[in-house]
Design a protein around this motif. Sequence first.
Motif, PDB file in Angstrom:
ATOM      1  N   ALA A 128       9.918  -5.021  -6.924  1.00  0.00           N
ATOM      2  CA  ALA A 128      11.202  -4.603  -7.405  1.00  0.00           C
ATOM      3  C   ALA A 128      12.050  -3.921  -6.485  1.00  0.00           C
ATOM      4  CB  ALA A 128      10.744  -3.476  -8.574  1.00  0.00           C
ATOM      5  N   ALA A 129      11.629  -3.226  -5.551  1.00  0.00           N
ATOM      6  CA  ALA A 129      12.006  -2.677  -4.370  1.00  0.00           C
ATOM      7  C   ALA A 129      13.003  -3.756  -3.678  1.00  0.00           C
ATOM      8  CB  ALA A 129      11.400  -1.753  -3.537  1.00  0.00           C
ATOM      9  N   ALA A 130      12.410  -4.990  -3.398  1.00  0.00           N
ATOM     10  CA  ALA A 130      13.047  -6.026  -2.671  1.00  0.00           C
ATOM     11  C   ALA A 130      14.403  -6.516  -3.687  1.00  0.00           C
ATOM     12  CB  ALA A 130      12.141  -7.169  -2.512  1.00  0.00           C
ATOM     13  N   LEU A 131      13.906  -6.614  -4.671  1.00  0.00           N
ATOM     14  CA  LEU A 131      15.139  -7.213  -5.813  1.00  0.00           C
ATOM     15  C   LEU A 131      16.337  -6.189  -5.581  1.00  0.00           C
ATOM     16  CD1 LEU A 131      15.660  -9.295  -8.417  1.00  0.00           C
ATOM     17  CD2 LEU A 131      14.696  -7.136  -9.620  1.00  0.00           C
ATOM     18  N   LEU A 132      15.843  -4.761  -5.817  1.00  0.00           N
ATOM     19  CA  LEU A 132      17.123  -3.781  -5.951  1.00  0.00           C
ATOM     20  C   LEU A 132      17.662  -3.344  -4.548  1.00  0.00           C
ATOM     21  CD1 LEU A 132      15.690  -2.315  -9.111  1.00  0.00           C
ATOM     22  CD2 LEU A 132      17.510  -3.967  -9.084  1.00  0.00           C
ATOM     23  N   GLY A 133      16.992  -3.702  -3.595  1.00  0.00           N
ATOM     24  CA  GLY A 133      17.442  -3.385  -2.394  1.00  0.00           C
ATOM     25  C   GLY A 133      16.885  -1.562  -2.078  1.00  0.00           C
ATOM     26  N   LEU A 134      15.780  -1.428  -2.407  1.00  0.00           N
ATOM     27  CA  LEU A 134      15.161   0.067  -2.469  1.00  0.00           C
ATOM     28  C   LEU A 134      14.458  -0.015  -0.911  1.00  0.00           C
ATOM     29  CD1 LEU A 134      14.423   0.761  -5.894  1.00  0.00           C
ATOM     30  CD2 LEU A 134      16.536   1.690  -4.551  1.00  0.00           C
ATOM     31  N   GLU A 135      14.485   1.008  -0.409  1.00  0.00           N
ATOM     32  CA  GLU A 135      13.251   1.142   0.708  1.00  0.00           C
ATOM     33  C   GLU A 135      11.955   1.676  -0.006  1.00  0.00           C
ATOM     34  OE1 GLU A 135      12.359   4.394   4.143  1.00  0.00           O
ATOM     35  OE2 GLU A 135      14.487   4.264   3.496  1.00  0.00           O
ATOM     36  N   CYS A 136      10.772   1.176   0.478  1.00  0.00           N
ATOM     37  CA  CYS A 136       9.506   1.122  -0.257  1.00  0.00           C
ATOM     38  C   CYS A 136       8.393   1.310   0.607  1.00  0.00           C
ATOM     39  CB  CYS A 136       9.132  -0.350  -0.952  1.00  0.00           C
ATOM     40  SG  CYS A 136       7.742  -0.205  -2.027  1.00  0.00           S
ATOM     41  N   ARG A 137       7.565   2.425   0.187  1.00  0.00           N
ATOM     42  CA  ARG A 137       6.457   2.836   0.936  1.00  0.00           C
ATOM     43  C   ARG A 137       5.351   2.952  -0.098  1.00  0.00           C
ATOM     44  NH1 ARG A 137       5.310   8.079   4.821  1.00  0.00           N
ATOM     45  NH2 ARG A 137       6.312   6.574   6.430  1.00  0.00           N
ATOM     46  N   VAL A 138       4.237   2.075   0.373  1.00  0.00           N
ATOM     47  CA  VAL A 138       2.939   2.219  -0.610  1.00  0.00           C
ATOM     48  C   VAL A 138       1.796   2.662  -0.170  1.00  0.00           C
ATOM     49  CG1 VAL A 138       1.427   0.872  -2.224  1.00  0.00           C
ATOM     50  CG2 VAL A 138       4.028   0.012  -1.736  1.00  0.00           C
ATOM     51  N   MET A 155       2.622  -7.229   0.225  1.00  0.00           N
ATOM     52  CA  MET A 155       3.567  -6.096   0.244  1.00  0.00           C
ATOM     53  C   MET A 155       4.405  -5.868   1.449  1.00  0.00           C
ATOM     54  SD  MET A 155       1.503  -3.009  -1.711  1.00  0.00           S
ATOM     55  CE  MET A 155      -0.238  -3.388  -1.160  1.00  0.00           C
ATOM     56  N   GLN A 156       3.766  -6.397   2.578  1.00  0.00           N
ATOM     57  CA  GLN A 156       4.613  -6.171   3.759  1.00  0.00           C
ATOM     58  C   GLN A 156       5.539  -7.308   4.007  1.00  0.00           C
ATOM     59  OE1 GLN A 156       0.955  -6.144   6.401  1.00  0.00           O
ATOM     60  NE2 GLN A 156       1.211  -4.130   6.690  1.00  0.00           N
ATOM     61  N   LEU A 157       5.016  -8.652   3.306  1.00  0.00           N
ATOM     62  CA  LEU A 157       6.109  -9.571   3.186  1.00  0.00           C
ATOM     63  C   LEU A 157       7.189  -9.535   2.548  1.00  0.00           C
ATOM     64  CD1 LEU A 157       3.634 -12.512   3.185  1.00  0.00           C
ATOM     65  CD2 LEU A 157       5.038 -12.431   5.001  1.00  0.00           C
ATOM     66  N   LEU A 158       7.265  -8.534   1.558  1.00  0.00           N
ATOM     67  CA  LEU A 158       8.005  -8.152   0.569  1.00  0.00           C
ATOM     68  C   LEU A 158       8.910  -7.131   1.148  1.00  0.00           C
ATOM     69  CD1 LEU A 158       6.057  -8.185  -2.710  1.00  0.00           C
ATOM     70  CD2 LEU A 158       8.144  -9.520  -2.221  1.00  0.00           C
ATOM     71  N   ALA A 160       7.803  -3.895   2.302  1.00  0.00           N
ATOM     72  CA  ALA A 160       7.387  -2.703   2.149  1.00  0.00           C
ATOM     73  C   ALA A 160       6.604  -2.020   3.185  1.00  0.00           C
ATOM     74  CB  ALA A 160       6.560  -2.687   0.810  1.00  0.00           C
ATOM     75  N   GLU A 161       6.471  -0.987   3.503  1.00  0.00           N
ATOM     76  CA  GLU A 161       5.732  -0.340   4.256  1.00  0.00           C
ATOM     77  C   GLU A 161       4.219   0.191   3.701  1.00  0.00           C
ATOM     78  OE1 GLU A 161       6.164   3.703   7.351  1.00  0.00           O
ATOM     79  OE2 GLU A 161       7.400   3.494   5.746  1.00  0.00           O
ATOM     80  N   VAL A 162       3.170  -0.349   4.044  1.00  0.00           N
ATOM     81  CA  VAL A 162       1.796  -0.023   3.703  1.00  0.00           C
ATOM     82  C   VAL A 162       1.075   1.161   4.365  1.00  0.00           C
ATOM     83  CG1 VAL A 162      -0.421  -0.753   2.637  1.00  0.00           C
ATOM     84  CG2 VAL A 162       1.833  -2.260   2.558  1.00  0.00           C
ATOM     85  N   ILE A 163       0.849   2.243   3.706  1.00  0.00           N
ATOM     86  CA  ILE A 163       0.184   3.283   4.689  1.00  0.00           C
ATOM     87  C   ILE A 163      -1.362   3.294   4.041  1.00  0.00           C
ATOM     88  CG2 ILE A 163       0.087   5.727   5.067  1.00  0.00           C
ATOM     89  CD1 ILE A 163       2.409   4.367   6.084  1.00  0.00           C
ATOM     90  N   ALA A 164      -2.343   3.309   4.880  1.00  0.00           N
ATOM     91  CA  ALA A 164      -3.628   3.363   4.435  1.00  0.00           C
ATOM     92  C   ALA A 164      -4.048   4.780   4.387  1.00  0.00           C
ATOM     93  CB  ALA A 164      -4.449   2.650   5.427  1.00  0.00           C
ATOM     94  N   VAL A 165      -4.823   5.543   3.304  1.00  0.00           N
ATOM     95  CA  VAL A 165      -5.037   6.796   3.154  1.00  0.00           C
ATOM     96  C   VAL A 165      -6.579   6.857   3.501  1.00  0.00           C
ATOM     97  CG1 VAL A 165      -5.058   8.769   1.437  1.00  0.00           C
ATOM     98  CG2 VAL A 165      -3.178   7.089   1.616  1.00  0.00           C
ATOM     99  N   GLU A 166      -7.057   7.832   4.530  1.00  0.00           N
ATOM    100  CA  GLU A 166      -8.229   8.112   4.950  1.00  0.00           C
ATOM    101  C   GLU A 166      -8.822   9.171   4.380  1.00  0.00           C
ATOM    102  OE1 GLU A 166     -10.218   6.224   8.270  1.00  0.00           O
ATOM    103  OE2 GLU A 166      -8.217   6.842   9.470  1.00  0.00           O
ATOM    104  N   SER A 167      -7.903  10.001   3.646  1.00  0.00           N
ATOM    105  CA  SER A 167      -8.392  11.447   3.439  1.00  0.00           C
ATOM    106  C   SER A 167      -9.377  11.218   1.847  1.00  0.00           C
ATOM    107  CB  SER A 167      -7.276  12.130   2.992  1.00  0.00           C
ATOM    108  OG  SER A 167      -6.371  11.718   2.069  1.00  0.00           O
ATOM    109  N   GLY A 168     -10.194  12.368   1.725  1.00  0.00           N
ATOM    110  CA  GLY A 168     -11.052  12.263   0.615  1.00  0.00           C
ATOM    111  C   GLY A 168     -11.965  11.082   0.437  1.00  0.00           C
TER     112      GLY A 168
END
Lengths: 414, 291
Positions: A128-138, A155-158, A160-168
């Motif tokens: 949807a971010a690609a479709l509507l021209g929004l910046e996207c972080r997952v 997601m990267q091909l689309l 978006a920036e993908v952030i791996a979460v190591e906490s918890g």
Amino acid sequence: MNEPTTLPDKGGHYGIFGGQYVPEALNAALTQLDREFDLAMADPAFVAELNRLRVEYSGRPTPITELPRLSALAGNARIVVKREDLNHTGSHKINNVLGQALLSKRMGKSRVIAETGAGQHGVATATAAALLGLECRVYMGKVDTDRQALNVARMQLLGAEVIAVESGSATLKDSMNEAMRDWVASVDDTHYLIGTVAGPHPFPRMVKEFQRVISTEARAQLLERYGELPYAVAACVGGGSNAMGMFADFIDDPEVKLYGFEAEGDGIPTGRHAASITGGSIGVLHGMRTYVLQDEDGQTVESHSISAGLDYPGVGPEHAWLAASGRGTYEPVTDAEAMEAFKLITQTEGIMPAIESAHGIAGAIRLGRRLAEEQPDLSPLICVCLSGRGDKDVASALKWFDLDGTPDETVGGF
Amino acid sequence: MTDMRAAEPVKAPGAQLAGAGISGRRILAAKAEGRAALVGYLPVGYPDVDTSLDAMRALCRPGDGPGVDMVEIGLPYSDPILDGPVIQRAGTTALKRGVRTRDVLRAVEAVAEAGATPLCMTYWNLVDRYGVDAFARDFAQAGGAGLITPDLTPDEAEEWMVASEEHGLDRIFLVSPSSTEERIIATARACRGWVYATAVMGVTGARQRTSSQAPQLVARLRELAPDTLVGVGLGVSNGAQAAEVGSFADAVIVGSALIKPMLAAEDAGTPADLSGLRAVVADLAAGVRSA
């Protein structure tokens, strides 16, 4: 259209459930969201644009499909599935994402952030971010980025920036924490696009409304094809967005039973499950009061399910209310039951479901068999939300069924 | 639910004393010395429960000189959505090492014995699970002054309002730069003790520079709720910053900057070494006295 239900109240409460347990820093954004959502839904231009995208982009309406060969294994039941798997990006997640992404634009927010477990909501958000021209972080738990590398790449091909979460515990709940932390600092230009009917008010209400299209269509389709309302509607429940979408237009039909099937993992007695309603207790998590998997002190306990999309230690507050009030019935389905149903529907109907959706199918089969014993004269029509397709789960299925992708036989090669 | 729409400025004469509670009186004592109060945050259970109590004692008396006036005892939680990486690491480690909610009561006693005012900062589910009234009762009995509640606003605080009245505890809610006038007024009114002003839009963590939003937020509070005491937190890391914040706030709150030397001590293989912590506290305590 049914009479609107009176819940939630202005503060987002469904009885004792729901509410808004968040840092004050988020209050202004949640208040704005609540107001803007109502204005948008009352604005014919917004609704028309959302409907246009649903039809032209996502492929709605999705059909309902009767499953005669599978139904033969389910007592006297006739099982019909609502085909959310046929949506663009392969699941119901797009319904909510299109609505919230349009709302982000309307609020003048140029950036969206999202949490994701298996990656389905992340992929839908990136789409949807690609479709509507929004910046996207997952944000995605490190455990999940490792086991779902293909969705990370999608997601990267689309864009978006993908952030791996190591906490918890480095899974879905922690990616939600991290998205909240991002939002506290970025709320001026960023919308947090929550993927399910959970979190602080107004998310449960808003996501339900964006998913309501599932039951609005299904109700009309069932009435048209069968001339009657179903005996029951059913769906798998993790956070609960596809189930809430499937229930929404039937909640005010008292004769239609609502069944939610939670992920029981290895079984509730083992403690390794994700059945928050059946096996949890009331607490506060991610901004809402609901059923939570927690220890004696209120620390969240890690959930377990073969289905990454159901692997969440809480549940949307309206589900908690439907369960507590008795309007809905929630039952657990183990990994083994879900995978058996996955195989059955694939091999009897040629529909390979997401493992999440297989929990709903397993529950419906069990319900059909139980009704055949309890009420042998009944031939109940049960409509199950087939929330997503199973392509993403082939690796998990191979492992479960002990397949390795080698051919059955080799010929030629003289 | 508490009515957040009530929007009349709090101006009753004497409201300051009536609403000051235990922790507010401590701030007033510091003000009588012509300075801001210093509030130090440490999580109970890091690096282990006993050492965390020693660390809190060190906060109160870092050496020959003065220390903090109040200790904000953090209760580690599995899902701390308002905490940055430093507090997360300490809290997660404490949980892995088995800290329990009831350990906060030992911390309260240790802080009270050391002469500072004990407060507790806790995410709401831990109190909810313990039982709001039972927690308030046990906390007050141990000598605690009140609770700082990062994910509980007055909107959801009905049970806590009752329990805190019943057991004489202070209620410290947060306001933020994005809070509306109506909410600042209503939050100040719901507080007893002081109001916690979050200086930046963001999670906890020491920052290079203090926020320009902080003086503005404090000024808004002073205008809208003139008799309310204000503590400022999120981002303060050294004596100079403490002095700067102390020049416009009634209390200066420091967290991550205190935990950093403890994490460094653990990384160096000497988790019980509190010398780095003592040095930071001494600097901060001198800072609030230099303004």
